[in-house]
Scaffold this motif. Structure first.
Motif, mmCIF file in Angstrom:
data_model
loop_
_atom_site.group_PDB
_atom_site.id
_atom_site.type_symbol
_atom_site.label_atom_id
_atom_site.label_comp_id
_atom_site.label_asym_id
_atom_site.label_seq_id
_atom_site.Cartn_x
_atom_site.Cartn_y
_atom_site.Cartn_z
ATOM 1 N N CYS A 259 -52.019 -113.204 10.989
ATOM 2 C CA CYS A 259 -53.052 -111.328 10.413
ATOM 3 C C CYS A 259 -53.986 -112.886 10.033
ATOM 4 O O CYS A 259 -54.444 -113.203 8.547
ATOM 5 C CB CYS A 259 -52.582 -111.411 9.629
ATOM 6 N N GLN A 261 -58.235 -112.539 8.338
ATOM 7 C CA GLN A 261 -58.723 -111.208 7.484
ATOM 8 C C GLN A 261 -60.475 -112.284 7.916
ATOM 9 O O GLN A 261 -60.191 -113.236 7.230
ATOM 10 C CB GLN A 261 -58.875 -111.327 6.620
ATOM 11 N N ARG A 273 -64.810 -105.376 6.093
ATOM 12 C CA ARG A 273 -64.263 -106.522 7.017
ATOM 13 C C ARG A 273 -63.677 -106.257 7.970
ATOM 14 O O ARG A 273 -63.394 -105.099 8.441
ATOM 15 C CB ARG A 273 -62.730 -107.257 5.512
ATOM 16 N N VAL A 275 -60.304 -107.239 10.492
ATOM 17 C CA VAL A 275 -58.738 -107.749 10.849
ATOM 18 C C VAL A 275 -57.893 -107.606 11.288
ATOM 19 O O VAL A 275 -58.056 -107.141 12.882
ATOM 20 C CB VAL A 275 -57.435 -106.275 9.567
ATOM 21 N N ALA A 341 -59.677 -113.940 0.857
ATOM 22 C CA ALA A 341 -59.490 -113.329 2.011
ATOM 23 C C ALA A 341 -57.607 -113.785 2.740
ATOM 24 O O ALA A 341 -56.708 -112.535 3.147
ATOM 25 C CB ALA A 341 -60.211 -113.784 3.233
ATOM 26 N N ASN A 344 -55.298 -111.025 1.270
ATOM 27 C CA ASN A 344 -55.394 -109.655 2.204
ATOM 28 C C ASN A 344 -54.429 -109.957 3.042
ATOM 29 O O ASN A 344 -54.481 -108.644 3.489
ATOM 30 C CB ASN A 344 -56.656 -109.597 2.017
ATOM 31 N N ALA A 345 -54.605 -111.204 4.466
ATOM 32 C CA ALA A 345 -53.647 -111.409 5.557
ATOM 33 C C ALA A 345 -52.748 -110.926 4.528
ATOM 34 O O ALA A 345 -51.732 -111.101 5.770
ATOM 35 C CB ALA A 345 -54.506 -112.640 5.927
#
Length: 598
Positions: A259, A261, A273, A275, A341, A344-345
């Motif tokens: 993933c 971000q 952002r 994703v 970042a 969040n990923a």
């Protein structure tokens, strides 16, 4: 286990950087990768153990090619070009399905401020991206009130309301010097790059001055503008205080998935952002580098002044390649942004993984389960057939395609069969199998791994007769039988035909059920369309002077047979019919609606 061809090619791979192209049994390129040392990277696919997803890729590889390059940078650029050219199914492909709005000052003699999602190489100045259309529109609305650029698309011959509101200099009737425009463009540029605080201070001074001079309407206008600046520009989370436009990257890897971000920081603010979640088939660092290259190839993406990365072997090479400053921060706020970042990923990949795992089970996992149950290679491409008619009338057939357990609607096909009557459904099946796979052989199209017939032993035998005896093809053929309630009941396979033992709760059974329902829906929809078209045309049959072209002309003009029936002679003449023929058509439908004698 690598086949004999691959085993012979592995020892002669060079110790140089380059790209490799993996091919399947159809000679289709299914994966493209880059390597610092081709010999080490390519060999790694055929040695040791892999996770289920990577093993699935390896199982499909029947051959490979490679291209040597003189540097890692050349290999990266070549890889991106090859991915774009071949669109391999196992590679990341970043689609341009998401674009962000920008503000643009056009490069015309009398410039305008507009919002756009298309970034072009023109004389305009672009600002953004903005998180959504509303944010861009609100910022534009504020700038329209502060800087009176023209609003109209084409120059009128008189002043408009915007001039009277003080939001346009009326270049349509008054000369405006280039210097005046340049001052406004510089002001907008400064404003969007953090100078809005200075503009706010100026407006506060003007508001106070207007109030002292008892110009309350003017003071109210300044107050509203100050309020809009506070609402639009200041009520956002501050990320940095240097007003630099930057993209901040972080990524996480879990269970063979990656993933990424991306935080968009514009004018010092974290505004949005992006994703992306995709399967991983090699080292995360290499996959991330490929992702980065594809990300900045998007036509609607404007590069920032600075890019922050979690890691990079050669930031200077990336700077030269991307044309912007590239940093791997080691401390401070920039490092904190990269860590945010990444965090969040990690959260996103955990949230999405269960859903992705379930989707994999229902699609490719179901194909594997089906192949194991039938004792054939995993049927990643399945083509299914069904017939439909009413007592031999409007006989049609249809074919649908499932690839990797999902419908591929661009590969669906419809057939009007010429040999299908009620007592001879088998002839219809022979015809459509012959037409389909003769075309496949002629055009060099990919062959399916499995053919599914919506029917029993007789239909399967008819298909096998054409496929094997006439066309010389050896493709597994399965039949789908239904129970009394017209539900998927059994999967038939083999010669002689036997029932394949599939649990009704298995993903393979659900896949067969979806295929049978989809091919039935597709053929019935086609049959209804054809029957409806024929019934419309039959209402006009038997009319002397009304051939196929005039039927089409009448239907195009009126839209339906019902409206033709209700039309007067004059209205039929307006459709391009001669008067005598119009009278004949009107009488034909009038007689058809007369009550019968009792």
């Amino acid at each position: 286990m690598a086949n004999e061809l691959i085993q012979h090619k592995l020892p002669i791979l060079p110790d140089q950087p380059g790209c490799y192209l993996m091919k399947d049994r159809q000679n289709t390129i299914i994966y493209v990768g880059k390597a610092k040392v081709l010999k080490n990277r390519v060999r790694s696919y055929f040695t040791g153990s892999h996770d289920t997803k990577t093993q699935r890729l390896v199982n499909e590889i029947e051959d490979f090619e490679y291209i040597v390059t003189s540097s890692d940078k050349e290999a990266l650029i070549l890889e991106l070009n090859l991915i774009k050219k071949y669109d391999p199914k196992y590679n990341i492909m970043l689609k341009d399905d998401k674009s962000y709005p920008y503000l643009k000052i056009t490069g015309e003699r009398h410039p305008k401020l507009i919002t756009t999602r298309q970034v072009k190489k023109d004389k305009g100045k672009y600002f953004g991206p903005y998180p959504n259309a509303y944010a861009a529109a609100e910022t534009k609305k504020l700038l329209d009130r502060l800087y009176p650029l023209r609003k109209c698309h084409t120059m009128p011959d008189r002043v408009c309301l915007y001039y009277h509101l003080g939001q346009c200099l009326a270049p349509c009737v008054k000369p405006v010097e280039k210097e005046t425009y340049q001052e406004m463009i510089d002001g907008i540029t400064k404003f969007l790059n953090g100078g809005f605080r200075e503009v706010k201070v100026e407006l506060v001074e003007k508001m106070s001055e207007a109030a002292e001079n008892l110009e309350f309407e003017r003071a109210k206008e300044y107050r509203d503008q100050i309020s809009m600046i506070e609402t639009v520009m200041e009520k956002q989370k501050m990320a940095m205080n240097d007003f630099t436009n930057r993209d901040v990257f972080g990524y996480a890897v879990d269970k063979g998935w990656m993933c990424v971000q991306v935080f968009f920081v514009r004018q010092g603010k974290l505004i949005e952002r992006d994703v992306s979640l995709f399967p991983l088939y090699r080292d995360p660092e290499e996959e991330f580098l490929t992702y980065l290259g594809q990300f900045y190839e998007k036509p609607n993406h404007v590069k920032p002044n600075e890019i922050l990365l979690p890691e990079a072997d050669d930031p200077e090479m990336l700077k030269e390649w991307l044309g912007v400053r590239v940093l791997v921060p080691q401390r401070g706020k920039k490092k904190d942004l990269v860590a945010l970042a990444k965090q969040n990923a990690e959260i996103a990949i955990k949230e999405k993984f269960q859903l992705l795992e379930r989707q994999e089970e229902r699609t490719i996992g179901a194909c594997q389960e089906l192949g194991d149950a039938m004792n054939i290679q995993t049927p990643l491409r399945i083509e299914a057939f069904d017939n439909s008619h009413i007592q031999g009338a409007d006989a049609v057939s249809a074919m649908i395609t499932f690839i990797d357990g999902k419908p591929s609607k661009k590969d669906y096909r419809k057939y009007k069969t010429r040999t299908g009557s009620k007592p001879d459904d088998y002839a219809a099946m022979r015809e459509v199998i012959r037409r389909r796979y003769s075309r496949v052989l002629k055009d060099g199209l990919p062959l399916p791994d499995l053919i599914v017939i919506d029917g029993g032993k007789g239909q399967m035998s008819s298909a096998r007769e054409i496929l094997e005896d006439e066309l010389g093809l050896s493709i597994p053929i399965a039949g789908l039988a239904k129970d009394d309630k017209h539900q998927t009941s059994q999967l038939l396979y083999g010669n002689p035909v036997e029932v394949v033992p599939l649990k009704r709760t298995s993903e393979a059974f659900y896949l067969m059920q979806r295929i049978q329902d989809e091919v039935h829906r597709f053929v019935i929809t086609f049959h209804r369309q054809l029957r409806g078209k024929n019934s419309i045309q039959s209402a006009l049959d038997g009319l002397e002077g009304v051939g196929p072209k005039r039927k089409q002309q009448l239907l195009k003009h009126f839209g339906s047979v019902k409206k033709i029936k209700e039309a007067s002679v004059e209205e039929i003449k307006q459709a391009g019919m001669p008067e005598a023929l119009a009278l004949s058509i009107e009488q034909h439908f009038a007689e058809a609606t007369l009550p019968s004698e009792t």
